[in-house]
Design an enzyme around this catalytic site. Structure first.
Site, short mmCIF file in Angstrom:
data_model
loop_
_atom_site.label_atom_id
_atom_site.label_comp_id
_atom_site.label_asym_id
_atom_site.label_seq_id
_atom_site.Cartn_x
_atom_site.Cartn_y
_atom_site.Cartn_z
N VAL A 103 1.76 6.97 0.89
CA VAL A 103 1.04 5.92 1.62
C VAL A 103 -0.43 5.93 1.22
O VAL A 103 -1.07 6.98 1.19
CB VAL A 103 1.17 6.14 3.14
CG1 VAL A 103 0.37 5.10 3.91
CG2 VAL A 103 2.63 6.12 3.57
N CYS A 104 -0.95 4.74 0.93
CA CYS A 104 -2.36 4.56 0.62
C CYS A 104 -3.01 3.92 1.85
O CYS A 104 -2.82 2.74 2.12
CB CYS A 104 -2.50 3.65 -0.60
SG CYS A 104 -4.21 3.32 -1.05
N LEU A 105 -3.73 4.73 2.62
CA LEU A 105 -4.35 4.29 3.87
C LEU A 105 -5.70 4.98 4.00
O LEU A 105 -5.80 6.20 3.79
CB LEU A 105 -3.42 4.66 5.04
CG LEU A 105 -3.86 4.33 6.46
CD1 LEU A 105 -4.00 2.83 6.66
CD2 LEU A 105 -2.85 4.90 7.46
N ASN A 124 0.80 -1.22 0.00
CA ASN A 124 0.00 0.00 0.00
C ASN A 124 0.84 1.28 0.00
O ASN A 124 0.38 2.33 0.45
CB ASN A 124 -0.96 0.00 1.19
CG ASN A 124 -1.82 -1.24 1.22
OD1 ASN A 124 -1.68 -2.06 2.13
ND2 ASN A 124 -2.66 -1.43 0.22
#
Length: 159
Positions: free
Chosen positions: A94-96, A87
């Site tokens: 950051v992919c959150l 992710n």
């Protein structure tokens, strides 16, 4: 009060709170400008890998970039480029969920950094950001884990 005042005011308060009580092993400091002054809009952080995981022993650098629209909008969070994680984009972004659709202005820097720590060992393969990490994670878990442990060794504690 201008929106920039709101962002800086909130970040000043978060800084005070962080100094008093922050999770063990974590670091979060505003960037220092060449003249020695503090830039509250960019934070240099360190997220430790959790004990008992392949990330253990690593102290991973993350930079948080806040805009004048914070806390209405989330910061962008970046690991170094080419950081291996399902992710995390090659750019380091950051992919959150709590940094996107699930963002709420009440989310604190502490919650963001703990969320990133949790994401390290609990990636979301339904939202891949990086082909290499995704392919290894879904097709060759042993190799993925090996590379994660190697990456952790590249980011040892600075103390």
């Amino acid at each position: 009060m201008a929106s920039g005042g709101v962002a800086r005011g909130r970040l000043t308060e978060e800084r005070k709170t962080w100094r008093k009580t922050h999770p063990h092993g974590f670091v979060a400091k505003p960037a220092t400008l060449p003249d020695g002054s503090v830039n509250l809009m960019i934070w240099k952080c360190v997220v430790p890998g959790k004990e008992g995981t392949d990330w253990e022993g690593g102290y991973f650098p993350v930079t948080l970039h806040f805009t004048e629209n914070y806390p209405s909008n989330p910061p962008t969070c970046k690991f170094p480029r080419k950081f291996l994680h399902v992710n995390v984009y090659d750019s380091g972004d950051v992919c959150l969920s709590i940094l996107g659709d699930a963002w709420k202005p009440s989310i604190t820097m502490r919650q963001i950094l703990i969320g990133i720590q949790d994401l390290l060992d609990n990636p979301n393969p339904a939202s891949p950001a990086q082909d290499l990490a995704y392919d290894l994670f879904t097709k060759n878990m042993l190799e993925y884990r090996k590379r994660v442990r190697q990456q952790a060794k590249r980011y040892p504690s600075l103390v």
